[in-house]
Design a protein around this motif. Structure first.
Motif, PDB file in Angstrom:
ATOM      1  N   LEU A 126       0.819  -1.210   0.000  1.00 49.12           N
ATOM      2  CA  LEU A 126       0.000   0.000   0.000  1.00 49.12           C
ATOM      3  C   LEU A 126       0.853   1.260   0.000  1.00 49.12           C
ATOM      4  O   LEU A 126       0.468   2.263  -0.623  1.00 49.12           O
ATOM      5  CB  LEU A 126      -0.962  -0.019   1.193  1.00 49.12           C
ATOM      6  CG  LEU A 126      -2.092  -1.066   1.071  1.00 49.12           C
ATOM      7  CD1 LEU A 126      -2.896  -1.151   2.349  1.00 49.12           C
ATOM      8  CD2 LEU A 126      -2.983  -0.761  -0.120  1.00 49.12           C
ATOM      9  N   VAL A 127       2.000   1.244   0.660  1.00 45.08           N
ATOM     10  CA  VAL A 127       2.920   2.382   0.599  1.00 45.08           C
ATOM     11  C   VAL A 127       3.410   2.557  -0.835  1.00 45.08           C
ATOM     12  O   VAL A 127       3.503   3.682  -1.338  1.00 45.08           O
ATOM     13  CB  VAL A 127       4.102   2.205   1.582  1.00 45.08           C
ATOM     14  CG1 VAL A 127       5.246   3.155   1.269  1.00 45.08           C
ATOM     15  CG2 VAL A 127       3.630   2.407   3.016  1.00 45.08           C
ATOM     16  N   HIS A 128       3.693   1.445  -1.489  1.00 42.62           N
ATOM     17  CA  HIS A 128       4.145   1.504  -2.886  1.00 42.62           C
ATOM     18  C   HIS A 128       3.057   2.076  -3.799  1.00 42.62           C
ATOM     19  O   HIS A 128       3.334   2.890  -4.670  1.00 42.62           O
ATOM     20  CB  HIS A 128       4.576   0.114  -3.347  1.00 42.62           C
ATOM     21  CG  HIS A 128       4.984   0.036  -4.777  1.00 42.62           C
ATOM     22  ND1 HIS A 128       6.162   0.564  -5.248  1.00 42.62           N
ATOM     23  CD2 HIS A 128       4.348  -0.483  -5.852  1.00 42.62           C
ATOM     24  CE1 HIS A 128       6.244   0.364  -6.545  1.00 42.62           C
ATOM     25  NE2 HIS A 128       5.147  -0.277  -6.938  1.00 42.62           N
ATOM     26  N   TRP A 129       1.813   1.629  -3.615  1.00 41.47           N
ATOM     27  CA  TRP A 129       0.723   2.036  -4.496  1.00 41.47           C
ATOM     28  C   TRP A 129       0.174   3.436  -4.210  1.00 41.47           C
ATOM     29  O   TRP A 129      -0.151   4.180  -5.122  1.00 41.47           O
ATOM     30  CB  TRP A 129      -0.425   1.030  -4.440  1.00 41.47           C
ATOM     31  CG  TRP A 129      -0.090  -0.283  -5.062  1.00 41.47           C
ATOM     32  CD1 TRP A 129       0.647  -0.492  -6.186  1.00 41.47           C
ATOM     33  CD2 TRP A 129      -0.472  -1.563  -4.587  1.00 41.47           C
ATOM     34  NE1 TRP A 129       0.751  -1.845  -6.442  1.00 41.47           N
ATOM     35  CE2 TRP A 129       0.064  -2.528  -5.463  1.00 41.47           C
ATOM     36  CE3 TRP A 129      -1.201  -2.009  -3.511  1.00 41.47           C
ATOM     37  CZ2 TRP A 129      -0.114  -3.882  -5.292  1.00 41.47           C
ATOM     38  CZ3 TRP A 129      -1.384  -3.365  -3.336  1.00 41.47           C
ATOM     39  CH2 TRP A 129      -0.845  -4.290  -4.228  1.00 41.47           C
ATOM     40  N   PHE A 130       0.024   3.768  -2.926  1.00 44.95           N
ATOM     41  CA  PHE A 130      -0.649   5.016  -2.563  1.00 44.95           C
ATOM     42  C   PHE A 130       0.279   6.096  -2.010  1.00 44.95           C
ATOM     43  O   PHE A 130      -0.185   7.173  -1.661  1.00 44.95           O
ATOM     44  CB  PHE A 130      -1.756   4.753  -1.538  1.00 44.95           C
ATOM     45  CG  PHE A 130      -2.851   3.872  -2.045  1.00 44.95           C
ATOM     46  CD1 PHE A 130      -3.597   4.221  -3.157  1.00 44.95           C
ATOM     47  CD2 PHE A 130      -3.140   2.682  -1.406  1.00 44.95           C
ATOM     48  CE1 PHE A 130      -4.611   3.409  -3.621  1.00 44.95           C
ATOM     49  CE2 PHE A 130      -4.152   1.860  -1.857  1.00 44.95           C
ATOM     50  CZ  PHE A 130      -4.893   2.220  -2.976  1.00 44.95           C
ATOM     51  N   GLY A 131       1.560   5.800  -1.898  1.00 43.52           N
ATOM     52  CA  GLY A 131       2.489   6.776  -1.337  1.00 43.52           C
ATOM     53  C   GLY A 131       2.650   6.574   0.167  1.00 43.52           C
ATOM     54  O   GLY A 131       1.919   5.808   0.793  1.00 43.52           O
ATOM     55  N   THR A 132       3.589   7.307   0.721  1.00 42.13           N
ATOM     56  CA  THR A 132       3.951   7.050   2.123  1.00 42.13           C
ATOM     57  C   THR A 132       2.848   7.406   3.109  1.00 42.13           C
ATOM     58  O   THR A 132       2.538   6.607   3.986  1.00 42.13           O
ATOM     59  CB  THR A 132       5.247   7.804   2.490  1.00 42.13           C
ATOM     60  OG1 THR A 132       5.083   9.186   2.196  1.00 42.13           O
ATOM     61  CG2 THR A 132       6.429   7.251   1.752  1.00 42.13           C
ATOM     62  N   ASP A 133       2.255   8.565   2.981  1.00 40.95           N
ATOM     63  CA  ASP A 133       1.258   8.977   3.977  1.00 40.95           C
ATOM     64  C   ASP A 133      -0.014   8.142   3.911  1.00 40.95           C
ATOM     65  O   ASP A 133      -0.409   7.504   4.892  1.00 40.95           O
ATOM     66  CB  ASP A 133       0.922  10.460   3.819  1.00 40.95           C
ATOM     67  CG  ASP A 133       2.084  11.353   4.195  1.00 40.95           C
ATOM     68  OD1 ASP A 133       2.961  10.898   4.958  1.00 40.95           O
ATOM     69  OD2 ASP A 133       2.127  12.501   3.713  1.00 40.95           O
ATOM     70  N   GLU A 134      -0.651   8.158   2.760  1.00 43.44           N
ATOM     71  CA  GLU A 134      -1.919   7.438   2.624  1.00 43.44           C
ATOM     72  C   GLU A 134      -1.713   5.924   2.678  1.00 43.44           C
ATOM     73  O   GLU A 134      -2.477   5.204   3.316  1.00 43.44           O
ATOM     74  CB  GLU A 134      -2.609   7.835   1.322  1.00 43.44           C
ATOM     75  CG  GLU A 134      -4.046   7.387   1.264  1.00 43.44           C
ATOM     76  CD  GLU A 134      -4.775   7.945   0.046  1.00 43.44           C
ATOM     77  OE1 GLU A 134      -5.809   7.357  -0.304  1.00 43.44           O
ATOM     78  OE2 GLU A 134      -4.319   8.943  -0.535  1.00 43.44           O
TER      79      GLU A 134
END
Length: 169
Positions: A126-134
């Motif tokens: 999910l960090v890979h797909w949506f970026g670090t924060d989201e």
């Protein structure tokens, strides 16, 4: 089961629980190393494990590297403790089923460890797909917690089913 094997079985289970509590930092380091090994196999973006800090870093070849630190509440060590306590109670009250209970404990413990690895992989994905924060929010706070709760429940149900089912005649 005579008294000595019963005492030995209960002592072994209690000792395993004590070791998990006393060596939980070492256990977290092992979990992080396992996560790093899995990530190294399934990703191409670079992985680094800082075992002494219980951290795994990924995405090192990209523009947004990220690190996860395994805190005590994120470890599967404390998810294993209820299985050990239930095993102790079951061995105490049904010592004749000790072999089956230990087998069930082993399978269920493996499921708990694998579920925690799945939780880490979920966060990474999910960090890979949506970026670090989201991605971190959804991966750690929401979906990762659901994976842990569902996996823990499956492990407990599996344990009880394997340890109490009747043999086919």
């Amino acid at each position: 089961m005579s008294r000595f094997p019963l005492v030995a079985a209960l002592t072994a289970l209690a000792a395993a629980g004590a070791v998990l509590v006393l060596a939980e930092r070492f256990y977290r380091e092992l979990e992080v190393r396992l996560a790093g090994a899995i990530l190294d196999v399934i990703t191409t973006s670079g992985v680094y494990v800082a075992g002494d800090r219980e951290a795994v870093y990924f995405g090192l070849g990209g523009t947004t590297p990220f690190g996860l630190r395994m805190t005590p509440e994120c470890s599967s060590a404390f998810l294993l403790l209820p299985l050990l306590v239930v095993s102790m109670a079951m061995v105490y009250f049904r010592p004749s089923n000790a072999r089956r209970i230990f087998f069930s404990l082993g399978i269920s413990a493996l499921v708990v460890v694998l579920v925690n690895q799945l939780r880490i992989l979920t966060i990474v994905g999910l960090v890979h797909w949506f970026g670090t924060d989201e991605g971190y929010y959804w991966g750690h706070t929401l979906l990762g917690s659901m994976v842990s709760v569902f996996g823990g429940a499956v492990s407990l149900v599996l344990f009880v089913w394997l340890s109490t089912r009747k043999k086919k005649a």
